[in-house]
Scaffold this motif. Structure first.
Motif, PDB file in Angstrom:
ATOM      1  N   VAL A 211      -5.756 -23.549  -5.630  1.00 14.81           N
ATOM      2  CA  VAL A 211      -5.829 -22.692  -4.443  1.00 14.81           C
ATOM      3  C   VAL A 211      -6.968 -23.190  -3.546  1.00 14.81           C
ATOM      4  O   VAL A 211      -7.874 -23.892  -3.991  1.00 14.81           O
ATOM      5  N   ARG A 212      -6.853 -22.840  -2.274  1.00  9.92           N
ATOM      6  CA  ARG A 212      -7.839 -23.290  -1.290  1.00  9.92           C
ATOM      7  C   ARG A 212      -8.355 -22.100  -0.502  1.00  9.92           C
ATOM      8  O   ARG A 212      -7.741 -21.026  -0.518  1.00  9.92           O
ATOM      9  N   ASP A 213      -9.420 -22.334   0.214  1.00 11.55           N
ATOM     10  CA  ASP A 213      -9.919 -21.325   1.134  1.00 11.55           C
ATOM     11  C   ASP A 213      -8.791 -20.979   2.101  1.00 11.55           C
ATOM     12  O   ASP A 213      -8.197 -21.870   2.706  1.00 11.55           O
ATOM     13  N   GLY A 214      -8.466 -19.715   2.220  1.00 11.44           N
ATOM     14  CA  GLY A 214      -7.378 -19.306   3.106  1.00 11.44           C
ATOM     15  C   GLY A 214      -6.030 -19.185   2.406  1.00 11.44           C
ATOM     16  O   GLY A 214      -5.073 -18.712   2.997  1.00 11.44           O
ATOM     17  N   SER A 215      -5.956 -19.611   1.139  1.00 12.77           N
ATOM     18  CA  SER A 215      -4.712 -19.435   0.383  1.00 12.77           C
ATOM     19  C   SER A 215      -4.451 -17.953   0.166  1.00 12.77           C
ATOM     20  O   SER A 215      -5.376 -17.148   0.154  1.00 12.77           O
ATOM     21  N   THR A 216      -3.200 -17.606  -0.014  1.00  8.00           N
ATOM     22  CA  THR A 216      -2.851 -16.229  -0.355  1.00  8.00           C
ATOM     23  C   THR A 216      -2.112 -16.224  -1.676  1.00  8.00           C
ATOM     24  O   THR A 216      -1.182 -16.977  -1.873  1.00  8.00           O
ATOM     25  N   VAL A 217      -2.587 -15.393  -2.576  1.00  7.94           N
ATOM     26  CA  VAL A 217      -1.928 -15.232  -3.872  1.00  7.94           C
ATOM     27  C   VAL A 217      -1.201 -13.900  -3.847  1.00  7.94           C
ATOM     28  O   VAL A 217      -1.784 -12.872  -3.550  1.00  7.94           O
ATOM     29  N   ARG A 218       0.097 -13.935  -4.126  1.00 11.36           N
ATOM     30  CA  ARG A 218       0.885 -12.704  -4.114  1.00 11.36           C
ATOM     31  C   ARG A 218       1.097 -12.210  -5.541  1.00 11.36           C
ATOM     32  O   ARG A 218       1.510 -12.965  -6.409  1.00 11.36           O
ATOM     33  N   LEU A 219       0.765 -10.954  -5.765  1.00 14.27           N
ATOM     34  CA  LEU A 219       0.981 -10.342  -7.063  1.00 14.27           C
ATOM     35  C   LEU A 219       2.071  -9.295  -6.899  1.00 14.27           C
ATOM     36  O   LEU A 219       1.828  -8.201  -6.401  1.00 14.27           O
ATOM     37  N   ALA A 220       3.264  -9.664  -7.303  1.00 13.20           N
ATOM     38  CA  ALA A 220       4.428  -8.793  -7.096  1.00 13.20           C
ATOM     39  C   ALA A 220       4.254  -7.479  -7.839  1.00 13.20           C
ATOM     40  O   ALA A 220       3.857  -7.461  -9.006  1.00 13.20           O
ATOM     41  N   GLY A 221       4.525  -6.394  -7.142  1.00 11.24           N
ATOM     42  CA  GLY A 221       4.521  -5.079  -7.775  1.00 11.24           C
ATOM     43  C   GLY A 221       3.155  -4.491  -8.048  1.00 11.24           C
ATOM     44  O   GLY A 221       3.041  -3.471  -8.693  1.00 11.24           O
ATOM     45  N   GLN A 222       2.100  -5.147  -7.549  1.00  5.85           N
ATOM     46  CA  GLN A 222       0.747  -4.646  -7.809  1.00  5.85           C
ATOM     47  C   GLN A 222       0.154  -3.914  -6.614  1.00  5.85           C
ATOM     48  O   GLN A 222      -1.027  -3.611  -6.595  1.00  5.85           O
ATOM     49  N   GLY A 223       0.981  -3.642  -5.598  1.00  2.00           N
ATOM     50  CA  GLY A 223       0.501  -2.889  -4.443  1.00  2.00           C
ATOM     51  C   GLY A 223       0.664  -1.403  -4.665  1.00  2.00           C
ATOM     52  O   GLY A 223       0.637  -0.925  -5.794  1.00  2.00           O
ATOM     53  N   GLY A 224       0.865  -0.678  -3.575  1.00  5.86           N
ATOM     54  CA  GLY A 224       1.009   0.767  -3.661  1.00  5.86           C
ATOM     55  C   GLY A 224       2.305   1.164  -4.345  1.00  5.86           C
ATOM     56  O   GLY A 224       3.288   0.436  -4.335  1.00  5.86           O
ATOM     57  N   GLY A 226       5.793   3.020  -5.067  1.00  2.63           N
ATOM     58  CA  GLY A 226       6.916   3.449  -4.246  1.00  2.63           C
ATOM     59  C   GLY A 226       7.206   4.916  -4.495  1.00  2.63           C
ATOM     60  O   GLY A 226       6.968   5.424  -5.581  1.00  2.63           O
ATOM     61  N   LEU A 227       7.690   5.582  -3.453  1.00  2.75           N
ATOM     62  CA  LEU A 227       7.990   7.003  -3.607  1.00  2.75           C
ATOM     63  C   LEU A 227       9.418   7.187  -4.087  1.00  2.75           C
ATOM     64  O   LEU A 227      10.306   6.426  -3.727  1.00  2.75           O
ATOM     65  N   ASN A 228       9.625   8.224  -4.872  1.00  2.00           N
ATOM     66  CA  ASN A 228      10.973   8.606  -5.308  1.00  2.00           C
ATOM     67  C   ASN A 228      11.753   7.421  -5.865  1.00  2.00           C
ATOM     68  O   ASN A 228      12.871   7.140  -5.453  1.00  2.00           O
ATOM     69  N   GLY A 229      11.143   6.708  -6.758  1.00  7.21           N
ATOM     70  CA  GLY A 229      11.838   5.616  -7.421  1.00  7.21           C
ATOM     71  C   GLY A 229      11.921   4.329  -6.631  1.00  7.21           C
ATOM     72  O   GLY A 229      12.537   3.375  -7.073  1.00  7.21           O
ATOM     73  N   GLN A 230      11.317   4.307  -5.443  1.00 10.45           N
ATOM     74  CA  GLN A 230      11.326   3.060  -4.668  1.00 10.45           C
ATOM     75  C   GLN A 230      10.416   2.039  -5.356  1.00 10.45           C
ATOM     76  O   GLN A 230       9.524   2.394  -6.103  1.00 10.45           O
ATOM     77  N   GLN A 231      10.658   0.795  -5.010  1.00  8.14           N
ATOM     78  CA  GLN A 231       9.859  -0.275  -5.617  1.00  8.14           C
ATOM     79  C   GLN A 231       8.410  -0.228  -5.144  1.00  8.14           C
ATOM     80  O   GLN A 231       8.150   0.133  -4.002  1.00  8.14           O
ATOM     81  N   PRO A 232       7.498  -0.593  -6.004  1.00  4.11           N
ATOM     82  CA  PRO A 232       6.109  -0.663  -5.554  1.00  4.11           C
ATOM     83  C   PRO A 232       5.912  -1.849  -4.612  1.00  4.11           C
ATOM     84  O   PRO A 232       6.714  -2.782  -4.595  1.00  4.11           O
ATOM     85  N   GLY A 233       4.840  -1.788  -3.828  1.00  2.00           N
ATOM     86  CA  GLY A 233       4.519  -2.895  -2.929  1.00  2.00           C
ATOM     87  C   GLY A 233       3.853  -4.030  -3.685  1.00  2.00           C
ATOM     88  O   GLY A 233       3.646  -3.966  -4.898  1.00  2.00           O
ATOM     89  N   ASP A 234       3.545  -5.075  -2.955  1.00  2.02           N
ATOM     90  CA  ASP A 234       2.891  -6.235  -3.560  1.00  2.02           C
ATOM     91  C   ASP A 234       1.416  -6.261  -3.167  1.00  2.02           C
ATOM     92  O   ASP A 234       1.016  -5.664  -2.183  1.00  2.02           O
ATOM     93  N   LEU A 235       0.670  -6.975  -3.950  1.00  5.24           N
ATOM     94  CA  LEU A 235      -0.742  -7.178  -3.635  1.00  5.24           C
ATOM     95  C   LEU A 235      -0.912  -8.614  -3.138  1.00  5.24           C
ATOM     96  O   LEU A 235      -0.483  -9.559  -3.796  1.00  5.24           O
ATOM     97  N   TYR A 236      -1.491  -8.732  -1.943  1.00  8.41           N
ATOM     98  CA  TYR A 236      -1.754 -10.054  -1.388  1.00  8.41           C
ATOM     99  C   TYR A 236      -3.253 -10.305  -1.429  1.00  8.41           C
ATOM    100  O   TYR A 236      -4.022  -9.580  -0.808  1.00  8.41           O
ATOM    101  N   LEU A 237      -3.636 -11.318  -2.162  1.00  9.03           N
ATOM    102  CA  LEU A 237      -5.051 -11.658  -2.256  1.00  9.03           C
ATOM    103  C   LEU A 237      -5.328 -12.875  -1.384  1.00  9.03           C
ATOM    104  O   LEU A 237      -4.765 -13.953  -1.598  1.00  9.03           O
TER     105      LEU A 237
END
Ligand code: ZN
Length: 346
Positions: A211-224, A226-237
């Motif tokens: 990884v480099r300065d400015g890279s983005t690492v996506r962590l699927a499903g580690q965000g907020g 989801g309501l009512n069974g919706q999928q959770p969001g992702d975490l972008y680092l």
């Protein structure tokens, strides 16, 4: 899907004796369903949403609700025609909407603009992780994508690593399971009916090598959540590289300054040069110049898809500030015998 009737109670699906809480809960549920951001381009949903707002605006105001109960659709005309307006009227959210005399014009009503007014809230913010601090909505209809910055060392960027992060994220409310209410139309006290609570979450992050300065690492499903069974969001680092005390980063390559003595440069020598993986032996050729760059092939940073950059060792000829008697004598002798003139325009 548009509702034909203008009966506000029917629109919200509550009885005429519904409590303020029940009205609020019913409204939130339906508003979520018909929110324009969740139904892009759906005119019927947009219309329905406006009607829901209208219904809620009236029924959530005890005084307006009373008038509505008594006069039905004509309640506003009665209110405006009937002498001086009661105190507080000008300050309510529906104030001004009927300025031309009874007509309801919702064209100017902004979506998500639940500003001011008693009990006003911003459903968009509640739904999409506004409470999670760093949260920002990208794709509605699921949990919020959360963005955060992560500062790492050059060694971590090179070799990869593991990090444990503590993050504030929106989670499904454990009390009501995200529905916003506990049984029998009672608004959930834990989350205030939003179905979400802010929670500190511990996340294990794998930092991939390369990884480099400015890279983005996506962590699927580690965000907020989801309501009512919706999928959770992702975490972008978003990766920030901490400046290194020794190495300068140039893409995949590293650069390092290496001081050498004048006689080392003149005679050539072998020195130890630092690399990101430890020290290596470097040959300084005879006649090396200050500022000259020597390449250590393949000693740069690991690339994301394999391979490595190079390291460049920049020589800097350093002259001793203090010299001994003997050194002085030798320099004086050198000065006497040398025919080298650095200013001869070579
Ligand atoms: Zn709850």
């Amino acid at each position: 899907m548009a509702v034909k009737t203008k009966d506000y109670y029917e629109m919200l699906g509550v009885s005429r004796s519904a409590s303020a809480d029940e009205i609020k809960t019913a409204y939130r549920k339906l508003a979520r369903k018909f929110h324009p951001d969740l139904n892009p381009g759906d005119k019927a949903a947009e219309e329905q949403f406006k009607l829901l707002q209208e219904a809620y605006d009236v029924l959530s105001d005890a005084e307006n609700r009373k008038l509505y109960d008594q006069y039905g659709e004509n309640w506003r005309a009665v209110k405006q025609g009937g002498g001086p307006p009661p105190p507080g009227w000008q300050g309510t959210r529906t104030a001004g909407a009927g300025a031309q005399g009874g007509g309801f014009d919702f064209k100017d009503f902004e979506f998500g603009g639940f500003r001011g007014g008693a009990g006003g809230f911003d459903i968009f913010e509640e739904m999409f992780g506004g409470r999670a601090g760093a949260g920002r909505a990208r794709r509605p209809a699921r949990g919020a994508d959360v963005e955060a910055e992560l500062e790492i060392s050059l060694e971590e960027a090179h070799r990869g690593g593991r990090r444990t992060l503590q993050m504030q994220v929106a989670e499904i409310c454990p009390t009501c399971n995200g529905t916003g209410e506990v049984k029998e139309n009672q608004t959930c006290q834990t989350c205030g009916g939003s179905g979400q609570v802010a929670k500190t979450k511990t996340i294990e992050v794998n930092i991939p090598a390369g990884v480099r300065d400015g890279s983005t690492v996506r962590l699927a499903g580690q965000g907020g959540a989801g309501l009512n069974g919706q999928q959770p969001g992702d975490l972008y680092l978003h990766i920030r590289l901490r400046p290194h005390p020794v190495f300068t980063v140039r893409g995949d390559d590293l650069e390092v300054e290496l001081p050498v003595a004048p006689w080392e440069a003149a005679l050539g020598t072998k020195v130890e040069a630092p690399t990101i993986d430890g020290k290596v032996e470097l040959t300084v050729p005879a006649g090396a110049q200050s500022g000259q760059r020597l390449r250590l092939r393949g000693q740069g940073l690991n690339k994301r898809k394999g391979g490595r950059g190079d390291e460049f060792v920049r020589l800097k000829i350093v002259v001793p500030k203090k010299i001994s008697e003997e050194e002085r004598r030798l320099y004086e002798e050198l000065d006497r015998v040398s025919k080298f003139n650095p200013r001869s325009g070579r």
